[in-house]
Motif scaffolding. Sequence first.
Motif, PDB file in Angstrom:
ATOM      1  N   ASN A 109      78.122  95.781  34.668  1.00 18.74           N
ATOM      2  CA  ASN A 109      79.220  96.538  34.020  1.00 18.74           C
ATOM      3  C   ASN A 109      79.089  96.567  32.451  1.00 18.74           C
ATOM      4  OD1 ASN A 109      80.799  98.061  36.506  1.00 18.74           O
ATOM      5  ND2 ASN A 109      79.975  96.076  37.055  1.00 18.74           N
ATOM      6  N   PRO A 110      78.104  96.694  31.711  1.00 17.77           N
ATOM      7  CA  PRO A 110      77.983  96.221  30.419  1.00 17.77           C
ATOM      8  C   PRO A 110      78.885  97.173  29.548  1.00 17.77           C
ATOM      9  CG  PRO A 110      76.171  97.577  30.829  1.00 17.77           C
ATOM     10  CD  PRO A 110      76.923  97.135  32.403  1.00 17.77           C
ATOM     11  N   VAL A 111      79.403  96.805  28.586  1.00 19.40           N
ATOM     12  CA  VAL A 111      79.984  97.582  27.322  1.00 19.40           C
ATOM     13  C   VAL A 111      79.029  98.233  26.471  1.00 19.40           C
ATOM     14  CG1 VAL A 111      81.536  97.506  25.520  1.00 19.40           C
ATOM     15  CG2 VAL A 111      81.739  95.824  27.253  1.00 19.40           C
ATOM     16  N   SER A 237      82.837  94.166  21.401  1.00 18.86           N
ATOM     17  CA  SER A 237      82.100  94.219  22.828  1.00 18.86           C
ATOM     18  C   SER A 237      82.596  93.197  23.668  1.00 18.86           C
ATOM     19  CB  SER A 237      80.598  94.159  22.594  1.00 18.86           C
ATOM     20  OG  SER A 237      79.923  94.225  23.722  1.00 18.86           O
ATOM     21  N   GLN A 238      83.011  91.873  23.099  1.00 20.40           N
ATOM     22  CA  GLN A 238      83.307  90.659  23.839  1.00 20.40           C
ATOM     23  C   GLN A 238      84.525  90.930  24.550  1.00 20.40           C
ATOM     24  OE1 GLN A 238      83.637  87.118  21.483  1.00 20.40           O
ATOM     25  NE2 GLN A 238      83.450  85.904  23.421  1.00 20.40           N
ATOM     26  N   GLN A 243      88.289  92.676  29.113  1.00 17.13           N
ATOM     27  CA  GLN A 243      89.059  93.520  29.766  1.00 17.13           C
ATOM     28  C   GLN A 243      88.798  94.117  30.908  1.00 17.13           C
ATOM     29  OE1 GLN A 243      89.693  96.136  26.540  1.00 17.13           O
ATOM     30  NE2 GLN A 243      91.103  94.881  25.115  1.00 17.13           N
ATOM     31  N   LYS A 244      87.365  94.467  30.809  1.00 13.02           N
ATOM     32  CA  LYS A 244      86.615  94.717  32.341  1.00 13.02           C
ATOM     33  C   LYS A 244      86.944  93.815  33.137  1.00 13.02           C
ATOM     34  CE  LYS A 244      83.566  98.358  30.426  1.00 13.02           C
ATOM     35  NZ  LYS A 244      82.120  98.863  30.726  1.00 13.02           N
ATOM     36  N   LEU A 245      86.395  92.618  33.032  1.00 17.15           N
ATOM     37  CA  LEU A 245      86.523  91.591  33.897  1.00 17.15           C
ATOM     38  C   LEU A 245      87.968  91.484  34.549  1.00 17.15           C
ATOM     39  CD1 LEU A 245      85.061  89.345  35.495  1.00 17.15           C
ATOM     40  CD2 LEU A 245      85.388  87.772  33.489  1.00 17.15           C
ATOM     41  N   ALA A 246      88.905  91.474  33.490  1.00 21.05           N
ATOM     42  CA  ALA A 246      90.286  91.314  33.954  1.00 21.05           C
ATOM     43  C   ALA A 246      90.895  92.278  34.914  1.00 21.05           C
ATOM     44  CB  ALA A 246      91.405  91.247  32.680  1.00 21.05           C
ATOM     45  N   ALA A 247      90.339  93.443  34.562  1.00 16.41           N
ATOM     46  CA  ALA A 247      90.565  94.501  35.565  1.00 16.41           C
ATOM     47  C   ALA A 247      89.956  94.687  36.728  1.00 16.41           C
ATOM     48  CB  ALA A 247      90.298  96.001  34.753  1.00 16.41           C
TER      49      ALA A 247
END
Length: 259
Positions: A109-111, A237-238, A243-247
Amino acid sequence: MKFSLSALTVAALMLAAPWAAAQNVAIVNGKAVPTARLEALAKQVSASGQPVTDEVRARMKEEVVLREIFMQEAQKRGVAASEEYKTQMELARQTIMIRAMFADFAKKNPVTDAETKAEYDKFVAANGGKEYRARHILVEKEDEAKAIIASLKGSAKFEDIAKKQSKDPGSGANGGDLDWATAASYVPEFSEAMVKLEKGQTTETPVKSQFGWHIIRLDDVRQAELPKYDDIKPQISQQMQQQKLAAFQKELRDKAKVE
């Protein structure tokens, strides 16, 4: 009859020896320590940003050898049978598995560039416009603020009063200077009064906020100087990856049935 190795056998052993040695870092009490351990440690060091020089590699080799020595001793003493060891091993197993799962999620799930650009555009929209260079003097009472304004209309200098009387330790020592900032950086009462001023103008009446009473002077105004997209793309990006990981973590927690 004496037994002797043929010239062919000796040559074969001489050729094989370097190959065999390359497979192991060392032999400790008869047990081989594979080179793979050293390479795994070198990979960790390299990932941390430290260059793996010959000196560093030598220290890592000693580290790997020491670990094998200590492991052998721990096994002799039956450490693996203790409850403390089993508990710590389980915690370590969980940590490694969870870290690997999150790394796999980030990989899958890359940014994207489109996402970072959209986030940058939002940043520009929220922080663009004007920046203000203001000074203020913060006091506790309105009467004190009014007296300061009156003295400023005379020969008193704003910077001198700020150093002596301002209750804001950060700006007070610098003559009340708040440096460049957007209006949104301040509490509403302060920013509303500040943006109405002309360059060099000081508020005619004290401005009340949750911090006390302010006397504000506007020194300058300019268009906001924002960093370029390419300069802050890695940070964006970081942050978005986090944020994606937290979600993802929240999604797993919300779906879990915990009794």
